[in-house]
Scaffold this motif. Structure first.
Motif, PDB file in Angstrom:
ATOM      1  N   ARG A 183      40.118  40.594  41.907  1.00  0.00           N
ATOM      2  CA  ARG A 183      41.208  41.454  42.375  1.00  0.00           C
ATOM      3  C   ARG A 183      42.315  41.644  41.356  1.00  0.00           C
ATOM      4  NH1 ARG A 183      41.661  41.939  48.583  1.00  0.00           N
ATOM      5  NH2 ARG A 183      39.595  41.266  49.142  1.00  0.00           N
ATOM      6  N   GLU A 184      42.401  40.751  40.387  1.00  0.00           N
ATOM      7  CA  GLU A 184      43.474  40.861  39.413  1.00  0.00           C
ATOM      8  C   GLU A 184      43.284  42.033  38.467  1.00  0.00           C
ATOM      9  OE1 GLU A 184      44.203  37.128  37.497  1.00  0.00           O
ATOM     10  OE2 GLU A 184      44.212  36.067  39.407  1.00  0.00           O
ATOM     11  N   GLN A 185      42.032  42.344  38.144  1.00  0.00           N
ATOM     12  CA  GLN A 185      41.793  43.475  37.251  1.00  0.00           C
ATOM     13  C   GLN A 185      40.483  44.156  37.647  1.00  0.00           C
ATOM     14  OE1 GLN A 185      41.722  41.988  33.306  1.00  0.00           O
ATOM     15  NE2 GLN A 185      40.016  40.625  33.631  1.00  0.00           N
ATOM     16  N   PHE A 186      40.603  45.345  38.166  1.00  0.00           N
ATOM     17  CA  PHE A 186      39.437  46.126  38.536  1.00  0.00           C
ATOM     18  C   PHE A 186      39.837  47.582  38.651  1.00  0.00           C
ATOM     19  CE2 PHE A 186      41.485  45.345  42.552  1.00  0.00           C
ATOM     20  CZ  PHE A 186      41.272  46.502  43.288  1.00  0.00           C
ATOM     21  N   MET A 187      38.833  48.431  38.547  1.00  0.00           N
ATOM     22  CA  MET A 187      39.054  49.857  38.787  1.00  0.00           C
ATOM     23  C   MET A 187      38.480  50.160  40.160  1.00  0.00           C
ATOM     24  SD  MET A 187      38.230  51.581  35.086  1.00  0.00           S
ATOM     25  CE  MET A 187      38.411  53.212  35.765  1.00  0.00           C
ATOM     26  N   SER A 188      39.328  50.598  41.065  1.00  0.00           N
ATOM     27  CA  SER A 188      38.878  50.787  42.442  1.00  0.00           C
ATOM     28  C   SER A 188      37.705  51.759  42.543  1.00  0.00           C
ATOM     29  CB  SER A 188      40.034  51.235  43.339  1.00  0.00           C
ATOM     30  OG  SER A 188      40.555  52.467  42.896  1.00  0.00           O
ATOM     31  N   SER A 189      37.670  52.777  41.693  1.00  0.00           N
ATOM     32  CA  SER A 189      36.569  53.738  41.754  1.00  0.00           C
ATOM     33  C   SER A 189      35.243  53.072  41.383  1.00  0.00           C
ATOM     34  CB  SER A 189      36.834  54.932  40.835  1.00  0.00           C
ATOM     35  OG  SER A 189      36.952  54.506  39.485  1.00  0.00           O
ATOM     36  N   GLU A 190      35.256  52.151  40.423  1.00  0.00           N
ATOM     37  CA  GLU A 190      34.034  51.445  40.034  1.00  0.00           C
ATOM     38  C   GLU A 190      33.578  50.484  41.121  1.00  0.00           C
ATOM     39  OE1 GLU A 190      34.521  49.599  36.223  1.00  0.00           O
ATOM     40  OE2 GLU A 190      34.654  51.523  35.178  1.00  0.00           O
ATOM     41  N   VAL A 191      34.528  49.787  41.739  1.00  0.00           N
ATOM     42  CA  VAL A 191      34.185  48.861  42.815  1.00  0.00           C
ATOM     43  C   VAL A 191      33.621  49.636  44.003  1.00  0.00           C
ATOM     44  CG1 VAL A 191      35.106  47.207  44.489  1.00  0.00           C
ATOM     45  CG2 VAL A 191      35.850  47.115  42.109  1.00  0.00           C
ATOM     46  N   MET A 192      34.248  50.744  44.355  1.00  0.00           N
ATOM     47  CA  MET A 192      33.751  51.558  45.471  1.00  0.00           C
ATOM     48  C   MET A 192      32.354  52.092  45.169  1.00  0.00           C
ATOM     49  SD  MET A 192      35.857  51.474  47.953  1.00  0.00           S
ATOM     50  CE  MET A 192      35.394  52.873  48.961  1.00  0.00           C
ATOM     51  N   ARG A 193      32.116  52.476  43.933  1.00  0.00           N
ATOM     52  CA  ARG A 193      30.786  52.960  43.530  1.00  0.00           C
ATOM     53  C   ARG A 193      29.761  51.844  43.710  1.00  0.00           C
ATOM     54  NH1 ARG A 193      28.499  57.001  40.697  1.00  0.00           N
ATOM     55  NH2 ARG A 193      30.504  57.996  40.415  1.00  0.00           N
ATOM     56  N   CYS A 194      30.092  50.628  43.272  1.00  0.00           N
ATOM     57  CA  CYS A 194      29.168  49.496  43.405  1.00  0.00           C
ATOM     58  C   CYS A 194      28.885  49.177  44.870  1.00  0.00           C
ATOM     59  CB  CYS A 194      29.725  48.264  42.709  1.00  0.00           C
ATOM     60  SG  CYS A 194      29.709  48.388  40.908  1.00  0.00           S
ATOM     61  N   ILE A 195      29.909  49.171  45.694  1.00  0.00           N
ATOM     62  CA  ILE A 195      29.724  48.889  47.119  1.00  0.00           C
ATOM     63  C   ILE A 195      28.859  49.967  47.757  1.00  0.00           C
ATOM     64  CG2 ILE A 195      30.895  48.724  49.360  1.00  0.00           C
ATOM     65  CD1 ILE A 195      33.268  47.425  47.816  1.00  0.00           C
ATOM     66  N   GLN A 196      29.135  51.230  47.453  1.00  0.00           N
ATOM     67  CA  GLN A 196      28.358  52.323  48.030  1.00  0.00           C
ATOM     68  C   GLN A 196      26.897  52.256  47.575  1.00  0.00           C
ATOM     69  OE1 GLN A 196      30.021  56.229  47.467  1.00  0.00           O
ATOM     70  NE2 GLN A 196      28.479  57.197  48.755  1.00  0.00           N
ATOM     71  N   VAL A 197      26.664  51.989  46.300  1.00  0.00           N
ATOM     72  CA  VAL A 197      25.295  51.868  45.802  1.00  0.00           C
ATOM     73  C   VAL A 197      24.607  50.676  46.470  1.00  0.00           C
ATOM     74  CG1 VAL A 197      23.879  51.352  43.767  1.00  0.00           C
ATOM     75  CG2 VAL A 197      25.690  53.073  43.634  1.00  0.00           C
ATOM     76  N   GLY A 198      25.312  49.558  46.592  1.00  0.00           N
ATOM     77  CA  GLY A 198      24.749  48.392  47.278  1.00  0.00           C
ATOM     78  C   GLY A 198      24.344  48.724  48.699  1.00  0.00           C
TER      79      GLY A 198
END
Length: 151
Positions: free
Chosen positions: A67-82
């Motif tokens: 949570r300290e360093q992330f790009m929300s668009s990349e995390v959302m992409r990973c969750i959606q792909v998962g």
């Protein structure tokens, strides 16, 4: 392990896609699917991810360390792909070549994933005060091993 393999012994490339999706969600959340249980919703990790996704709160799945360093668009992409990889019907899951393109951003993601396989939402009803009632969500399986020796 996908349900089509667990229930019927049918293994395909879509079974591998399912396993990959579980791993993606485990990496994002920092939690193992087998050991995860959410006492608020009584879900496994896949169900918890699905619940957060449907409530537009998917970023809450993210591991606190990340949570300290992330790009929300990349995390959302990973969750959606998962979630796309763990969809209940194998024919709804993407091929691994498409998964790679989606993760790289070279392919547009479908609008929304469908319900994941092994989505468990347990409705626990208790008598009396629910705060004082203990709910047992996991069963204890006993295992015995028989050793055969020749005479």
């Amino acid at each position: 392990m996908s349900s089509e393999y667990a229930a019927c012994g049918h293994f395909s490339m879509k079974s591998d896609v399912f396993s990959y999706g579980v791993i993606v969600l485990e990496i994002v959340s920092g939690k193992k699917n087998r050991e995860f249980s959410n006492t608020k919703h009584y879900n496994n990790l896949l169900g918890h991810a699905w619940t957060l996704w449907t409530k537009n709160r998917a970023l809450e799945l993210l591991d606190e360390v990340l949570r300290e360093q992330f790009m929300s668009s990349e995390v959302m992409r990973c969750i959606q792909v998962g979630l796309l990889c763990v969809q209940q019907r194998p024919e709804d899951r993407p091929d691994m070549s498409i998964v790679v393109l989606m993760l790289n951003g070279d392919k547009l993601l479908p609008n929304n994933p469908k319900v994941p396989d092994f989505y468990t939402k347990i409705n626990v009803k208790s008598k009396g005060n629910s705060s004082s009632t203990n709910h047992k969500l996991n069963s204890v399986n006993e295992l015995s091993i028989t050793m055969l020796d020749a005479r």
